[in-house]
Structure formats: C-alpha cells, structure tokens
Design a protein around this motif. Structure first.
Motif, PDB file in Angstrom:
ATOM      1  N   ARG A  85       0.767  -1.246   0.056  1.00  0.00           N
ATOM      2  CA  ARG A  85      -0.179   0.274   0.026  1.00  0.00           C
ATOM      3  C   ARG A  85       0.896   1.224   0.086  1.00  0.00           C
ATOM      4  NH1 ARG A  85      -5.184  -0.249   1.877  1.00  0.00           N
ATOM      5  NH2 ARG A  85      -4.886   1.784   3.054  1.00  0.00           N
ATOM      6  N   VAL A  86       0.586   2.288  -0.940  1.00  0.00           N
ATOM      7  CA  VAL A  86       1.653   3.347  -1.143  1.00  0.00           C
ATOM      8  C   VAL A  86       0.725   4.505  -1.036  1.00  0.00           C
ATOM      9  CG1 VAL A  86       3.240   4.425  -2.533  1.00  0.00           C
ATOM     10  CG2 VAL A  86       3.161   1.911  -2.209  1.00  0.00           C
ATOM     11  N   LEU A  87       0.939   5.617  -0.301  1.00  0.00           N
ATOM     12  CA  LEU A  87       0.343   6.883  -0.468  1.00  0.00           C
ATOM     13  C   LEU A  87       0.934   7.762  -1.537  1.00  0.00           C
ATOM     14  CD1 LEU A  87      -1.561   8.645   2.477  1.00  0.00           C
ATOM     15  CD2 LEU A  87       0.293  10.025   0.900  1.00  0.00           C
ATOM     16  N   VAL A  88       0.193   8.459  -2.290  1.00  0.00           N
ATOM     17  CA  VAL A  88       0.780   9.318  -3.130  1.00  0.00           C
ATOM     18  C   VAL A  88       0.079  10.695  -3.018  1.00  0.00           C
ATOM     19  CG1 VAL A  88       1.207   9.876  -5.631  1.00  0.00           C
ATOM     20  CG2 VAL A  88       0.921   7.707  -4.832  1.00  0.00           C
ATOM     21  N   ASN A  89       0.734  11.653  -2.787  1.00  0.00           N
ATOM     22  CA  ASN A  89       0.046  12.784  -2.525  1.00  0.00           C
ATOM     23  C   ASN A  89       0.854  14.184  -3.337  1.00  0.00           C
ATOM     24  OD1 ASN A  89      -1.594  14.548  -0.232  1.00  0.00           O
ATOM     25  ND2 ASN A  89       0.131  15.744  -0.619  1.00  0.00           N
ATOM     26  N   GLY A  90      -0.290  14.703  -4.098  1.00  0.00           N
ATOM     27  CA  GLY A  90       0.242  16.012  -5.045  1.00  0.00           C
ATOM     28  C   GLY A  90      -0.507  17.127  -4.807  1.00  0.00           C
ATOM     29  N   ILE A  91       0.637  18.200  -4.696  1.00  0.00           N
ATOM     30  CA  ILE A  91       0.010  19.609  -4.525  1.00  0.00           C
ATOM     31  C   ILE A  91       0.324  20.434  -5.918  1.00  0.00           C
ATOM     32  CG2 ILE A  91       0.356  21.563  -3.352  1.00  0.00           C
ATOM     33  CD1 ILE A  91       1.436  20.236  -0.922  1.00  0.00           C
ATOM     34  N   GLY A  92      -0.771  20.886  -6.280  1.00  0.00           N
ATOM     35  CA  GLY A  92      -0.795  21.751  -7.681  1.00  0.00           C
ATOM     36  C   GLY A  92      -1.205  23.171  -7.540  1.00  0.00           C
ATOM     37  N   GLY A  93      -0.917  23.831  -8.752  1.00  0.00           N
ATOM     38  CA  GLY A  93      -1.047  25.563  -8.831  1.00  0.00           C
ATOM     39  C   GLY A  93       0.212  25.891  -8.345  1.00  0.00           C
ATOM     40  N   TRP A  94       0.262  27.118  -9.160  1.00  0.00           N
ATOM     41  CA  TRP A  94       1.541  27.957  -8.658  1.00  0.00           C
ATOM     42  C   TRP A  94       1.277  28.392  -7.211  1.00  0.00           C
ATOM     43  CZ3 TRP A  94       1.554  32.875  -7.448  1.00  0.00           C
ATOM     44  CH2 TRP A  94       0.627  33.692  -7.769  1.00  0.00           C
ATOM     45  N   ASN A  95       0.026  28.520  -6.990  1.00  0.00           N
ATOM     46  CA  ASN A  95      -0.429  29.299  -5.436  1.00  0.00           C
ATOM     47  C   ASN A  95      -0.647  27.928  -4.619  1.00  0.00           C
ATOM     48  OD1 ASN A  95      -2.666  28.136  -6.674  1.00  0.00           O
ATOM     49  ND2 ASN A  95      -3.963  29.877  -5.794  1.00  0.00           N
ATOM     50  N   ARG A  96      -0.058  26.752  -4.828  1.00  0.00           N
ATOM     51  CA  ARG A  96      -0.503  25.598  -4.006  1.00  0.00           C
ATOM     52  C   ARG A  96      -1.687  25.658  -3.538  1.00  0.00           C
ATOM     53  NH1 ARG A  96       3.462  26.083   1.234  1.00  0.00           N
ATOM     54  NH2 ARG A  96       1.433  27.295   2.047  1.00  0.00           N
ATOM     55  N   GLY A  97      -2.806  25.832  -4.536  1.00  0.00           N
ATOM     56  CA  GLY A  97      -3.993  25.728  -4.208  1.00  0.00           C
ATOM     57  C   GLY A  97      -4.926  24.620  -3.988  1.00  0.00           C
ATOM     58  N   HIS A  98      -4.415  23.405  -4.564  1.00  0.00           N
ATOM     59  CA  HIS A  98      -5.278  22.075  -4.740  1.00  0.00           C
ATOM     60  C   HIS A  98      -4.271  21.099  -4.340  1.00  0.00           C
ATOM     61  CE1 HIS A  98      -3.966  22.924  -9.096  1.00  0.00           C
ATOM     62  NE2 HIS A  98      -3.898  21.390  -8.840  1.00  0.00           N
ATOM     63  N   ALA A  99      -4.875  19.724  -3.918  1.00  0.00           N
ATOM     64  CA  ALA A  99      -4.142  18.627  -3.394  1.00  0.00           C
ATOM     65  C   ALA A  99      -4.691  17.603  -3.721  1.00  0.00           C
ATOM     66  CB  ALA A  99      -3.768  18.794  -1.946  1.00  0.00           C
ATOM     67  N   VAL A 100      -4.204  16.447  -4.245  1.00  0.00           N
ATOM     68  CA  VAL A 100      -4.721  15.189  -4.211  1.00  0.00           C
ATOM     69  C   VAL A 100      -4.226  14.096  -3.537  1.00  0.00           C
ATOM     70  CG1 VAL A 100      -5.501  13.330  -5.977  1.00  0.00           C
ATOM     71  CG2 VAL A 100      -5.944  15.758  -6.675  1.00  0.00           C
ATOM     72  N   THR A 101      -4.835  13.416  -2.791  1.00  0.00           N
ATOM     73  CA  THR A 101      -4.120  12.257  -1.992  1.00  0.00           C
ATOM     74  C   THR A 101      -4.987  10.895  -2.456  1.00  0.00           C
ATOM     75  OG1 THR A 101      -3.930  13.677  -0.045  1.00  0.00           O
ATOM     76  CG2 THR A 101      -3.647  11.160   0.292  1.00  0.00           C
ATOM     77  N   ILE A 102      -4.151  10.112  -3.130  1.00  0.00           N
ATOM     78  CA  ILE A 102      -4.508   8.607  -3.154  1.00  0.00           C
ATOM     79  C   ILE A 102      -3.853   7.690  -2.415  1.00  0.00           C
ATOM     80  CG2 ILE A 102      -5.264   9.309  -5.400  1.00  0.00           C
ATOM     81  CD1 ILE A 102      -2.890   7.950  -6.558  1.00  0.00           C
ATOM     82  N   VAL A 103      -4.653   6.276  -2.224  1.00  0.00           N
ATOM     83  CA  VAL A 103      -3.467   5.140  -1.715  1.00  0.00           C
ATOM     84  C   VAL A 103      -4.065   3.948  -2.612  1.00  0.00           C
ATOM     85  CG1 VAL A 103      -3.423   3.368   0.174  1.00  0.00           C
ATOM     86  CG2 VAL A 103      -3.923   5.916   0.755  1.00  0.00           C
ATOM     87  N   LEU A 104      -2.841   3.451  -3.333  1.00  0.00           N
ATOM     88  CA  LEU A 104      -2.769   2.616  -4.177  1.00  0.00           C
ATOM     89  C   LEU A 104      -2.467   1.192  -3.684  1.00  0.00           C
ATOM     90  CD1 LEU A 104      -0.929   4.105  -7.115  1.00  0.00           C
ATOM     91  CD2 LEU A 104      -3.410   4.132  -6.911  1.00  0.00           C
ATOM     92  N   GLU A 105      -3.187   0.288  -3.833  1.00  0.00           N
ATOM     93  CA  GLU A 105      -3.129  -1.179  -3.213  1.00  0.00           C
ATOM     94  C   GLU A 105      -2.808  -2.223  -4.250  1.00  0.00           C
ATOM     95  OE1 GLU A 105      -4.660  -3.752   0.484  1.00  0.00           O
ATOM     96  OE2 GLU A 105      -6.161  -2.510  -0.586  1.00  0.00           O
ATOM     97  N   GLY A 106      -1.850  -3.111  -4.260  1.00  0.00           N
ATOM     98  CA  GLY A 106      -1.744  -4.343  -5.033  1.00  0.00           C
ATOM     99  C   GLY A 106      -2.606  -5.467  -4.749  1.00  0.00           C
ATOM    100  N   GLU A 107      -3.258  -5.857  -5.357  1.00  0.00           N
ATOM    101  CA  GLU A 107      -4.392  -6.802  -5.377  1.00  0.00           C
ATOM    102  C   GLU A 107      -3.644  -8.295  -5.150  1.00  0.00           C
ATOM    103  OE1 GLU A 107      -7.495  -6.885  -8.001  1.00  0.00           O
ATOM    104  OE2 GLU A 107      -8.335  -4.868  -7.247  1.00  0.00           O
TER     105      GLU A 107
END
Length: 212
Positions: free
Chosen positions: A190-212
């Motif tokens: 299980r790996v957590l990936v977190n991205g922050i986007g926008g030059w003003n750091r205005g949005h974020a996405v967090t996902i957890v990927l799991e291998g079946e």
C-alpha cells in the motif's frame, strides 16, 4: 535531513540525476537561493515527459492488478497571501480519513524540502510544528521505518515540465510491482501518493494505491 534521506534513496535509482551522497553540512553550506531555502533543498526543472498506458486487460504481463483504496482532493481558491496561516496546505483536507497505519511507503510532492515537511504534518505523520523532530528521529529512507520518496523524489530525479505527479506516481507503481531496483521497500503493498498543484499551492490530491 529530508534532502539527505531522499538522496540516499536516489543513489541506486537508475532514473535519478543526482546520486552522490550528501550530508546535512553539504545542504546547509549550499548556496542560498531564497531564504531560508538553499540549492540542495530545491527541485531541478528538466525537459521530460511521462506516458502511462492504462488497460483493464493483462496479457503476458507479470504486473499486479492495482486498485485505488483511497482518494481525496481539496481546492483552496484564496491566494497564499490571503491565507490566515501559510503552514498548512490543502493536503490537510485531501488526506482526511486515510488510515496511515496501513501505509508501507509515501510518495510526496517535493518541489522543496519544506513542501515535504508540510505534507508530513498535514497528512498526520507528525503534529503541526513537529515535522522537523519527526524527520530527525525517523528513518525515512526506503529501508527505514516510514519510507518517504523512495526513489529520491523530484529533488533528485528532476521535475519534468514543472510537474512532479508523474514522478511520484511511477515510483509508487514500481514499488507495488517489486520493480524498484536498488531502492525497493520490502513487502510494499500500500503506497500513499500526495500531489500539490497550482502555482499558488491551491489544490491537493491524495490517493492510496494497493496491490491486489
């Protein structure tokens, strides 16, 4: 310490640009770019691109099926100059509800070392204001207790077209398929990936990927 640990992770990553070991002294003596950030704490823009082929079919492939176990996103419309407190990022909202005790590795957007530190706190690995102590006392290399940016992150791989999302997503997929040669986290499921986007750091996405 973040820069030093991520460099350790990059040393055996074939795709890393920077592989020579560095010390805290090296980081603190590197050229000041924008106070308090120094040269070895800042991502390097590079020419490059990422391509992902996505399919529901697997033919003659040893790749594991990967599923998204958690997804969260957050959008802040105000500019940082209008924020009451700039030590928080939208990650504090996008990661809400994620179960950290089940995560084997973390791939965090790393435009700067301070970005990683803020994400560590906003995700909940450390209390706000205590991320520095967490990094000093926790082994965050791929062999450590809480592996973070196991391939060295964009600080060492480079930031293609100012986008680091592909860098950390690819590393997560390599880890989940036991394909991270030289920097594989043992038993990564299980790996957590977190991205922050926008030059003003205005949005974020967090996902957890799991291998079946």
């Amino acid at each position: 310490m973040i820069a030093v640990s991520q460099r350790k992770n990059a040393m055996d990553n074939d795709k890393a640009i920077y592989k020579n070991p560095i010390t805290v002294k090296d980081v603190l003596s590197s050229r000041m770019i924008s106070d308090p950030l120094r040269l070895l704490e800042i991502v390097y823009p590079v020419d490059g691109f990422h391509a992902f082929i996505v399919s529901k079919y697997q033919r003659n492939s040893n790749l594991r099926p990967i599923r998204i176990d958690f997804y969260g996103e957050a959008h802040w419309t105000e500019m940082p100059t209008e924020w009451k407190d700039i030590v928080y990022t939208p990650t504090v909202e996008s990661s809400k509800g994620v179960k950290l005790e089940k995560i084997d590795a973390y791939e965090l957007y790393d435009s700067f070392t301070i970005t990683v530190l803020l994400e560590i706190e906003d995700i909940g690995l450390a209390e706000k204001g205590k991320g520095g102590k967490f990094v000093e006392t926790t082994d965050i290399t791929y062999r450590g207790e809480i592996p973070i940016n196991t391939g060295g992150g964009s600080l060492n791989v480079g930031q293609p077209a100012y986008m680091s999302g592909g860098v950390i997503l690819e590393e997560a997929l390599l880890q989940l398929n036991d394909m991270a040669r030289g920097h594989q986290v043992k038993g990564a499921n299980r790996v957590l990936v977190n991205g922050i986007g926008g030059w003003n750091r205005g949005h974020a996405v967090t996902i957890v990927l799991e291998g079946e």
